[in-house]
Design a protein around this motif. Structure first.
Motif, PDB file in Angstrom:
ATOM      1  N   THR A  72       1.183  -1.010   0.363  1.00  0.00           N
ATOM      2  CA  THR A  72       0.262  -0.324   0.231  1.00  0.00           C
ATOM      3  C   THR A  72       0.433   1.318  -0.258  1.00  0.00           C
ATOM      4  O   THR A  72       0.308   2.445  -0.900  1.00  0.00           O
ATOM      5  N   LEU A  73       2.569   1.145   0.270  1.00  0.00           N
ATOM      6  CA  LEU A  73       3.036   2.304   0.779  1.00  0.00           C
ATOM      7  C   LEU A  73       2.978   3.150   1.490  1.00  0.00           C
ATOM      8  O   LEU A  73       3.092   4.863   1.837  1.00  0.00           O
ATOM      9  N   CYS A  74       1.452   3.416   2.283  1.00  0.00           N
ATOM     10  CA  CYS A  74       1.588   3.603   3.557  1.00  0.00           C
ATOM     11  C   CYS A  74       2.317   3.116   4.998  1.00  0.00           C
ATOM     12  O   CYS A  74       2.840   1.738   4.564  1.00  0.00           O
ATOM     13  N   ILE A  75       2.243   3.494   5.871  1.00  0.00           N
ATOM     14  CA  ILE A  75       2.844   3.124   6.961  1.00  0.00           C
ATOM     15  C   ILE A  75       3.591   1.891   7.521  1.00  0.00           C
ATOM     16  O   ILE A  75       2.254   1.438   8.072  1.00  0.00           O
ATOM     17  N   ASP A  76       4.977   1.295   7.603  1.00  0.00           N
ATOM     18  CA  ASP A  76       4.866   0.197   8.689  1.00  0.00           C
ATOM     19  C   ASP A  76       5.021  -0.441  10.331  1.00  0.00           C
ATOM     20  O   ASP A  76       6.435   0.509  10.519  1.00  0.00           O
ATOM     21  N   VAL A  77       4.016  -0.302  10.137  1.00  0.00           N
ATOM     22  CA  VAL A  77       4.757  -0.014  11.846  1.00  0.00           C
ATOM     23  C   VAL A  77       5.269  -1.133  12.292  1.00  0.00           C
ATOM     24  O   VAL A  77       6.210  -1.329  13.111  1.00  0.00           O
ATOM     25  N   GLU A  78       5.590  -2.332  11.747  1.00  0.00           N
ATOM     26  CA  GLU A  78       7.178  -3.419  11.967  1.00  0.00           C
ATOM     27  C   GLU A  78       8.290  -2.192  12.318  1.00  0.00           C
ATOM     28  O   GLU A  78       9.162  -2.824  13.339  1.00  0.00           O
ATOM     29  N   ALA A  79       8.037  -2.015  10.658  1.00  0.00           N
ATOM     30  CA  ALA A  79       9.988  -0.984  10.654  1.00  0.00           C
ATOM     31  C   ALA A  79       9.761   0.136  11.378  1.00  0.00           C
ATOM     32  O   ALA A  79      10.564   0.567  12.149  1.00  0.00           O
ATOM     33  N   ALA A  80       8.408   0.557  12.105  1.00  0.00           N
ATOM     34  CA  ALA A  80       8.390   1.923  13.515  1.00  0.00           C
ATOM     35  C   ALA A  80       9.105   1.436  14.382  1.00  0.00           C
ATOM     36  O   ALA A  80       9.413   2.306  15.399  1.00  0.00           O
ATOM     37  N   ALA A  81       8.686  -0.357  15.181  1.00  0.00           N
ATOM     38  CA  ALA A  81       9.025  -0.480  15.836  1.00  0.00           C
ATOM     39  C   ALA A  81      10.230  -0.169  16.573  1.00  0.00           C
ATOM     40  O   ALA A  81      10.281   0.004  17.764  1.00  0.00           O
ATOM     41  N   ALA A  82      10.999  -0.414  16.022  1.00  0.00           N
ATOM     42  CA  ALA A  82      13.157  -0.184  16.054  1.00  0.00           C
ATOM     43  C   ALA A  82      13.237   1.391  16.171  1.00  0.00           C
ATOM     44  O   ALA A  82      14.223   1.462  16.558  1.00  0.00           O
ATOM     45  N   LEU A  83      11.294   2.021  16.064  1.00  0.00           N
ATOM     46  CA  LEU A  83      12.081   4.144  15.888  1.00  0.00           C
ATOM     47  C   LEU A  83      11.602   3.955  17.358  1.00  0.00           C
ATOM     48  O   LEU A  83      11.977   5.351  17.260  1.00  0.00           O
ATOM     49  N   VAL A  84      11.158   4.016  18.003  1.00  0.00           N
ATOM     50  CA  VAL A  84      10.100   3.833  19.114  1.00  0.00           C
ATOM     51  C   VAL A  84      11.592   4.428  20.447  1.00  0.00           C
ATOM     52  O   VAL A  84      12.584   4.263  20.294  1.00  0.00           O
ATOM     53  N   THR A  85      11.838   5.959  21.142  1.00  0.00           N
ATOM     54  CA  THR A  85      12.392   5.921  22.215  1.00  0.00           C
ATOM     55  C   THR A  85      11.987   6.705  23.048  1.00  0.00           C
ATOM     56  O   THR A  85      10.482   6.743  23.258  1.00  0.00           O
ATOM     57  N   GLU A  86      12.191   6.917  24.032  1.00  0.00           N
ATOM     58  CA  GLU A  86      11.449   7.792  25.442  1.00  0.00           C
ATOM     59  C   GLU A  86      10.986   8.271  25.200  1.00  0.00           C
ATOM     60  O   GLU A  86      10.295   9.351  25.699  1.00  0.00           O
ATOM     61  N   ARG A  87      11.482   9.650  23.748  1.00  0.00           N
ATOM     62  CA  ARG A  87      11.270  10.794  23.388  1.00  0.00           C
ATOM     63  C   ARG A  87       9.652  10.150  22.335  1.00  0.00           C
ATOM     64  O   ARG A  87       9.396  11.729  22.328  1.00  0.00           O
ATOM     65  N   THR A  88       9.807   9.201  21.924  1.00  0.00           N
ATOM     66  CA  THR A  88       8.255   8.769  21.003  1.00  0.00           C
ATOM     67  C   THR A  88       7.010   9.545  21.666  1.00  0.00           C
ATOM     68  O   THR A  88       6.954   8.933  22.377  1.00  0.00           O
ATOM     69  N   LYS A  89       6.407  10.314  21.031  1.00  0.00           N
ATOM     70  CA  LYS A  89       5.182  11.471  21.479  1.00  0.00           C
ATOM     71  C   LYS A  89       3.458  10.364  20.257  1.00  0.00           C
ATOM     72  O   LYS A  89       3.060   9.920  21.469  1.00  0.00           O
ATOM     73  N   ALA A  90       3.999  10.752  19.283  1.00  0.00           N
ATOM     74  CA  ALA A  90       2.852   9.968  18.425  1.00  0.00           C
ATOM     75  C   ALA A  90       3.874   9.733  17.087  1.00  0.00           C
ATOM     76  O   ALA A  90       4.252   9.446  16.427  1.00  0.00           O
ATOM     77  N   ILE A  91       2.239   8.805  16.733  1.00  0.00           N
ATOM     78  CA  ILE A  91       2.537   8.543  15.361  1.00  0.00           C
ATOM     79  C   ILE A  91       1.676   9.353  14.438  1.00  0.00           C
ATOM     80  O   ILE A  91       0.363   9.047  14.820  1.00  0.00           O
TER      81      ILE A  91
END
Length: 362
Positions: A103-122
């Protein structure tokens, strides 16, 4: 030149604009409220708040969720820069996430590796007239305790699991820029089911006030108002939306029938849970650049996919060199959007199909 996209504007918009001019009241007022009510009825949202454009709608949504300096927001790597610019405008940092191959829309599996203590939203983006996987996004947001801002700039009329996009997140934004499915020239809409978020957004767009016509400002705010003239065009466009959606589907179906046997072309897949609105009919195309030039030489305008955020010169200091984006890069290199305007004549579309077949089958 056969245009890639253009709005359907006729006497209906003229009549609505004349109604505003005859009233001599051009500032946001009753016609804007009428437009907002039309969007409420279409989307079945609780709150519909008009703004000057889709970017300011996103900004208001971000700030209403208290996102600002020191925070991070995960944004799909394949989107128009307004998505990430709104995050920067709010004082936060956009973090670029790879998209799904289909679909070329956001891939939450890839997003999991990007989460830090600063992440507040997607911020899922409903790209090219189809929905992101909002079930997966909501599960991801719940797992990491994140807010969800839906960028539905291109998503008017699009549904996911029977529900209009923009309602599953905490807040969302739709754009009515000149090339969108329906347009006000410029303009945006905030959608939310939350009374608290709606109140915060109304204050932000109105110089920090709860009411117009007063000089008491409860909060810091800005002027992100739409005008009655823009809203009047939106009122006329909303009445045309069902016919525009029908015609966009017809255009897509005609391309599929005419080009379906060409192996060098692959139409973008659609999630089976989504009811798309084909803002553009888009393909992966082998030799995309050569095809684009060939069609242009034959008076046919096309459009490339968005340049991925990690390739944008303005974001060079935000890119993580350890993260790769092969899917969005391939989409940029091979993606092409064909003429998809409501007013595309059958003989024009037949000519486009003929020239594409000529290019690949010569």
């Amino acid at each position: 030149m056969i245009p890639q996209v253009e709005p359907w504007i006729d006497e209906k918009e003229f009549d609505e604009v004349k109604r505003v001019i005859d009233s001599t009241y051009l500032t946001e007022s009753k016609i804007t409220a009428e437009f907002e009510e039309g969007i409420k009825q279409l989307t079945q949202t609780k709150h519909s708040i008009a703004t000057s454009n889709g970017t300011t709608a996103l900004y208001c949504g971000l700030k209403a969720l208290n996102i600002g300096y020191g925070d991070e927001v995960i944004v799909p790597n394949l989107t128009f820069v307004a998505s990430s610019n709104a995050v920067i405008m709010a004082g936060a940092k956009p973090v670029f996430c790879e998209v799904k191959k289909d679909t070329l829309c956001i891939d939450v599996e890839a997003a999991a590796a990007l989460v830090t203590e600063r992440t507040k939203a997607i911020m899922p983006v409903h790209l090219y007239g189809q929905s992101a996987d909002m079930v997966a996004v909501k599960e991801f947001a719940h797992q990491y305790n994140l807010k969800v801002i839906e960028d539905a700039a291109q998503g008017i009329g699009v549904k996911f699991k029977g529900e209009h996009v923009g309602l599953r997140g905490d807040v969302s934004a739709i754009s009515f820029y000149g090339n969108k499915t329906i347009t006000c020239g410029e303009g945006g809409i905030i959608l939310t089911q939350s009374d608290t978020i709606a109140q915060a957004c109304r204050r932000l767009k109105n110089h920090g006030r709860d009411r117009r016509g007063t000089f008491v400002h409860e909060h810091i705010g800005f002027n992100f108002s739409i005008t009655e003239l823009q809203a009047a065009i939106g009122v006329a466009q909303l009445k045309k939306l069902p016919e525009i959606i029908r015609r966009k589907q017809e255009i897509c179906d005609t391309y599929s029938q005419g080009l379906g046997d060409i192996p060098q072309l692959q139409i973008l897949p659609v999630d089976e849970r989504c009811e798309p609105v084909y803002w553009f009919t888009s393909y992966y195309a082998e030799n995309r650049a050569e095809l684009e030039n060939y069609l242009f030489s034959n008076e046919i305008q096309t459009r490339r996919f968005f340049c991925p955020l990690h390739m944008q010169p303005c974001y060079k200091d935000l890119v993580d060199p350890n993260v790769e984006y092969p899917i969005s890069t391939k989409a940029y290199e091979q993606g092409i959007s064909l003429p998809s305007a409501y007013g595309l004549k059958p003989e024009q579309q037949a000519y486009v199909i003929e020239k594409i077949r000529e290019f690949y089958l010569r």
